[in-house]
Design a protein around this motif. Structure first.
Motif, mmCIF file in Angstrom:
data_model
loop_
_atom_site.group_PDB
_atom_site.id
_atom_site.type_symbol
_atom_site.label_atom_id
_atom_site.label_comp_id
_atom_site.label_asym_id
_atom_site.label_seq_id
_atom_site.Cartn_x
_atom_site.Cartn_y
_atom_site.Cartn_z
ATOM 1 N N ALA A 164 0.815 -1.880 -0.308
ATOM 2 C CA ALA A 164 -0.016 0.134 -0.019
ATOM 3 C C ALA A 164 0.978 1.216 0.037
ATOM 4 O O ALA A 164 0.159 2.220 -0.772
ATOM 5 N N LEU A 165 2.212 1.019 0.303
ATOM 6 C CA LEU A 165 2.710 2.399 1.093
ATOM 7 C C LEU A 165 3.438 2.682 -0.073
ATOM 8 O O LEU A 165 3.378 4.126 -1.271
ATOM 9 N N LEU A 166 3.619 1.614 -1.177
ATOM 10 C CA LEU A 166 4.486 1.676 -2.256
ATOM 11 C C LEU A 166 3.642 2.555 -3.689
ATOM 12 O O LEU A 166 4.156 2.711 -4.235
ATOM 13 N N GLU A 167 2.198 1.965 -3.298
ATOM 14 C CA GLU A 167 1.537 2.442 -4.028
ATOM 15 C C GLU A 167 1.754 3.903 -4.007
ATOM 16 O O GLU A 167 1.393 4.496 -4.817
ATOM 17 N N ASP A 168 1.833 4.289 -2.600
ATOM 18 C CA ASP A 168 1.691 5.840 -2.416
ATOM 19 C C ASP A 168 2.941 6.772 -3.081
ATOM 20 O O ASP A 168 2.734 7.458 -4.088
ATOM 21 N N ALA A 169 3.730 5.825 -2.902
ATOM 22 C CA ALA A 169 5.280 6.472 -3.381
ATOM 23 C C ALA A 169 5.304 6.675 -5.087
ATOM 24 O O ALA A 169 5.305 7.014 -5.205
ATOM 25 N N ARG A 170 4.601 5.390 -5.577
ATOM 26 C CA ARG A 170 4.595 5.395 -6.915
ATOM 27 C C ARG A 170 3.534 6.583 -7.692
ATOM 28 O O ARG A 170 3.895 7.623 -8.331
ATOM 29 N N GLN A 171 2.613 6.466 -6.794
ATOM 30 C CA GLN A 171 2.013 8.404 -6.881
ATOM 31 C C GLN A 171 2.647 9.621 -6.767
ATOM 32 O O GLN A 171 2.196 10.252 -7.118
ATOM 33 N N GLY A 172 3.553 9.054 -5.984
ATOM 34 C CA GLY A 172 4.089 10.790 -5.495
ATOM 35 C C GLY A 172 5.078 10.893 -6.680
ATOM 36 O O GLY A 172 4.935 11.660 -6.947
ATOM 37 N N GLU A 173 4.991 9.912 -6.933
ATOM 38 C CA GLU A 173 6.377 9.981 -8.489
ATOM 39 C C GLU A 173 5.352 10.574 -9.406
ATOM 40 O O GLU A 173 6.181 11.964 -9.884
ATOM 41 N N ARG A 174 4.575 9.685 -9.459
ATOM 42 C CA ARG A 174 3.850 10.311 -10.941
ATOM 43 C C ARG A 174 3.958 12.015 -10.628
ATOM 44 O O ARG A 174 4.444 12.973 -11.676
ATOM 45 N N LEU A 175 3.066 12.179 -9.268
ATOM 46 C CA LEU A 175 2.925 13.823 -9.031
ATOM 47 C C LEU A 175 3.786 14.696 -9.148
ATOM 48 O O LEU A 175 4.303 15.878 -9.545
ATOM 49 N N GLN A 176 5.414 13.485 -8.320
ATOM 50 C CA GLN A 176 6.808 14.596 -8.562
ATOM 51 C C GLN A 176 6.975 15.139 -10.020
ATOM 52 O O GLN A 176 7.348 15.679 -10.690
ATOM 53 N N GLY A 177 6.103 14.043 -11.008
ATOM 54 C CA GLY A 177 6.828 14.331 -12.513
ATOM 55 C C GLY A 177 6.238 15.383 -13.399
ATOM 56 O O GLY A 177 6.698 15.745 -13.729
ATOM 57 N N LEU A 178 5.138 15.045 -12.399
ATOM 58 C CA LEU A 178 4.449 16.305 -13.265
ATOM 59 C C LEU A 178 4.333 17.860 -12.595
ATOM 60 O O LEU A 178 3.953 19.001 -13.076
ATOM 61 N N LEU A 179 5.032 18.115 -11.129
ATOM 62 C CA LEU A 179 5.382 19.141 -10.745
ATOM 63 C C LEU A 179 7.098 19.132 -11.559
ATOM 64 O O LEU A 179 7.428 20.376 -11.439
ATOM 65 N N LYS A 180 7.284 18.015 -12.275
ATOM 66 C CA LYS A 180 9.064 18.831 -12.868
ATOM 67 C C LYS A 180 9.668 18.708 -11.275
ATOM 68 O O LYS A 180 10.667 19.090 -11.230
ATOM 69 N N PHE A 181 9.483 17.781 -10.257
ATOM 70 C CA PHE A 181 10.260 18.092 -9.126
ATOM 71 C C PHE A 181 11.085 16.335 -8.702
ATOM 72 O O PHE A 181 9.479 15.885 -9.126
#
Lengths: 173, 445
Positions: free
Chosen positions: B105-122
């Motif tokens: 579950a946490l890794l799913e969150d991390a994946r989502q975080g990475e995607r969001l970071q990619g969106l924010l170019k961060f």
């Protein structure tokens, strides 16, 4: 303190050791100096290479040999740190020379003299390290006088017990 | 001349050796633009050669001592001190199963975080690849707080890699040899790590002091900084990933050299004095490691298996329900359900009759007319019902317990009588339905 003529004492009491002792004892001192602080933690207030340098310099009573041995031990110690190579080398070179020079003139069998010599030479070594680092090289180095004092005391105590053990290694003629 | 050399040979040897070393030192130090002397970041080839020799000479015996110590410890732990291991193993297995699911579950969150970071170019640095190593030795000097580890360039280590333990950061790799490496600890005076105070969000640089304690320097005095506050890595030094534990604030002391500045002494989270096993972060790329991907796959497989098992159970229960005689027939009205059949061995539990009924006895109180507010027609019907009219008041004599009454056969009831057929919740008395036709079968309730 019994004072003798330098030549007479040197000729009379030059100690000899097996070749292996010259190689293994300094190596063991270097290895233990690198390993024991992991056991002793932050209270590793000792300098085994210095104690061994003092012992061989006192025993051989040869300033040149003492100088060379001190230089080698100090350089190896420096090589294990991340500091400039030569700081400890200079300090132990001076210590080796002084110990051998003193050993020519005084009776180094006496435990009190051994204790005192180890203490003073250890303190001198620390002072030289600080002098070279801070004043000669101008590096930003903080030091703690108490740590130096503790190290000198511990070195003297170690010498008191280690010297009789090392005496057993000498070759009797 | 010859006599001079012979006479002063000891002194000459000493001076020549000292001079050689001083010259050697001079080549290793350079002056910065600010006018300060500092050591070269990288060793000269000759200096590196000396370090390599010293390392080659000292490391094998150190490794031997360390191996002996570890062997003795292993012998003790794996053969002698093995009590309650089976129980612990079972408990740990349960914990692993639970943590694996949580990790997925946490890794799913991390994946989502990475995607969001990619969106924010961060780009945030995550730890994804580490190499475990054993600390085998130290410099042996108070002034040089370095640790030697038993992994080197052959294991993928390189300069400036972060070294951590599960408790907190240890330092960075300073020099790498083929099979060993030198780690500069954070309590050395020449170390430096960007840190941040967790609560006050004050940033600073961490380095060691003369007493071998890490301290944060160059910080403006701030009364909010309290003892015990956590210190984390700030992530701006390109060595340590952000958010790793560094330690806790131990002391806040004024900077002796500058007014208005303070030094914060930190108690390191990692046991720097007694390091044993460390981890070297060899990769901080934002991606999942093979192990984590395997864990995700395992967790997903387990989830699917659990879902399949649940579906199987549900299906089996449905099949079983179909085969067993039903207690509820959807085609029959409520009162004629097999549940109320007297031949049914499973009888509906009813409360026993009271020996001395009073007004609290179920069925003792008649329905209150006002309880049907909001439905005037039903209220009117209640009022016109003879049973309701003849019902005693709250203080009147207790009527006999309600007896089973015949029910109408038709499940469809007029809308206006729906409330009448329901039990009155306020009184517990069931309204009397109209009398059933005589030709309808009667069932025992």
């Amino acid at each position: 303190m019994a004072l003798l003529g330098a030549g007479a004492r040197r000729d009379m009491e030059i100690r000899r050791y097996p070749i292996l002792a010259y190689a293994l004892v300094p190596l063991a001192a270097l290895v233990l100096q690198a390993w024991l602080p992991r056991v002793a933690g932050r209270y590793a207030w000792f300098d085994l290479p210095l104690v061994v340098t003092v012992y061989f310099a006192l025993g051989r009573r040869s300033p040149i040999q003492g100088t060379l041995m001190g230089a080698a031990m100090g350089l190896f110690e420096d090589a294990l740190t991340h500091h400039a190579i030569g700081v400890n080398g200079i300090a132990k070179t001076a210590v080796g020379f002084l110990a051998a020079s003193v050993g020519i003139r005084i009776d180094v069998e006496n435990h009190t003299i051994r204790l005192l010599l180890s203490f003073l030479l250890s303190l001198l070594s620390s002072v030289i390290v600080v002098f070279v680092s801070h004043f000669l090289l101008g590096l930003d180095l903080e030091w703690n006088w108490y740590t130096m004092l503790y190290t000198a005391i511990v070195n003297a105590v170690i010498a008191l017990f280690l010297f009789p053990l090392l005496d057993r290694l000498q070759v009797r003629e | 001349m010859e006599s001079f050399l012979v006479r002063y040979r000891n002194l000459l040897v000493l001076l020549s050796i000292l001079l050689a070393q001083i010259i050697g030192l001079a080549t290793q130090v350079h002056r910065t633009g600010e006018g300060r002397n500092t050591l070269d970041a990288g060793d000269l080839p000759s200096v590196r050669l000396i370090r390599l020799w010293a390392n080659a000479l000292v490391s094998p015996p150190e490794q031997m001592i360390h191996s002996t110590k570890m062997g003795a410890g292993w012998l003790w732990q794996n053969y002698i001190d093995l009590r309650n291991v089976r129980q612990q193993n079972g408990d740990l297995q349960k914990t692993i199963d639970r943590l694996r699911l949580e990790q997925a579950a946490l890794l799913e969150d991390a994946r989502q975080g990475e995607r969001l970071q990619g969106l924010l170019k961060f780009q945030e640095k995550y730890i994804y690849k580490t190499v475990a190593a054993q600390a085998i030795g130290s410099s042996g000097s108070e002034q040089s707080r370095v640790v030697y580890i038993d992994k080197g360039s052959a294991d993928g280590l390189a300069r400036d890699m972060a070294v951590i333990t599960p408790e907190g950061i240890v330092g960075k790799v300073r020099d790498v040899f083929p099979h060993t490496a030198q780690v500069l600890a954070i309590d050395d005076q020449t170390s430096g790590a960007g840190v941040i105070l967790e609560t006050t969000r004050i940033r600073g640089i961490l380095r060691g002091n003369a007493n071998g304690q890490p301290q944060i320097v160059d910080i403006l005095a701030d009364k909010r900084i309290q003892k015990g506050e956590s210190v984390l890595t700030a992530g701006g030094d390109d060595i340590f990933p952000r958010g790793l534990a560094v330690g806790v604030v131990d002391q806040v002391v004024p900077d002796p050299d500058r007014d208005g500045f303070i030094n914060i002494t930190v108690t390191p989270a990692a046991h720097l004095d007694r390091l044993d096993e460390v981890l070297i972060i060899t990769s901080t790329e934002p991606r999942f490691s093979e192990q984590q991907q395997q864990d995700i796959a395992t967790s997903e497989t387990e989830k699917k298996q659990e879902a399949a098992a649940l579906a199987e159970q549900r299906k089996a229960s449905e099949i079983m329900a179909e085969r067993l005689p039903g207690l509820i027939d959807p085609n029959l009205p409520h009162d004629e359900q097999p549940l109320y059949d007297s031949s049914n061995p499973i009888q509906v539990a009813r409360p026993p009759q009271a020996l001395h009924p009073d007004r609290f006895t179920p069925g003792a109180v008649a329905a209150a007319a006002g309880a049907f507010s909001g439905d005037d027609s039903s209220v009117e019907k209640q009022k016109t019902t003879p049973e309701a009219d003849s019902a005693p008041g709250a203080d009147s004599a207790t009527p006999p317990p309600a007896k089973p009454q015949p029910r109408p056969a038709s499940p469809v009831k007029p809308a206006g009588t729906a409330a009448e057929s329901k039990p009155n919740r306020s009184t517990g008395v069931e309204s009397q339905p109209p009398a059933p036709p005589q030709d309808q079968p009667r069932r025992n309730p």
